[in-house]
Design a protein around this motif. Structure first.
Motif: not given
Length: 137
Positions: A76-79, A118-119, A70-71
């Motif tokens: 970017l989106r995490v599942i 999420v996107a 995330t840094l």
């Protein structure tokens, strides 16, 4: 087009997802690896939109990995994508910066709906994760 990357030590899972995405008009397979090293090499210039991350990668603290990602790649989106569906894991996933949590027992079509959500910027819990989270509260 939503690009999807998967980190999972089970190549059968990755192969099944890749095959399923062949017919998709809005999702693109960006790759798979059994460890985060290949994905980290893509950051930040070629980061996928969504990452499906197995919670149990040998030798990795996946919660710390998500904090790092995330840094390094804020878009970017995490599942988290796991067979371990417990409220404590779900809570830790969101505290680390994940956008979603899905069970490996959920239908692939449901998982892909979660990727799309999420996107779009929505938080996602798969049906099994929602049930587990409610039951343990």
């Amino acid at each position: 087009m939503i690009s999807l990357y998967c980190i999972d030590d089970n190549d059968f899972i990755a192969e099944a997802l890749m095959r399923r995405l062949r017919d998709s008009t809005d999702l693109r397979w960006a790759g798979w690896s059994s460890s985060p090293d290949a994905l980290v090499a893509l950051l930040p210039d070629r980061a996928p939109d969504v990452l499906l991350l197995d919670i149990d990668i040998p030798g990795q603290d996946t919660f710390a990995l998500v904090r790092r990602l995330t840094l390094e790649a804020p878009a970017l989106r995490v599942i988290f994508f796991s067979g371990h569906v417990r409220a404590s894991y779900i809570d830790r996933a969101f505290e680390a910066g994940a956008w979603g949590y899905a069970s490996k027992n959920d239908d692939t079509a449901e998982l892909l709906q979660g990727v799309r959500a999420v996107a779009r910027g929505e938080v996602y819990l798969s049906p099994e994760a929602r049930l587990a989270h409610r039951a343990e509260r």
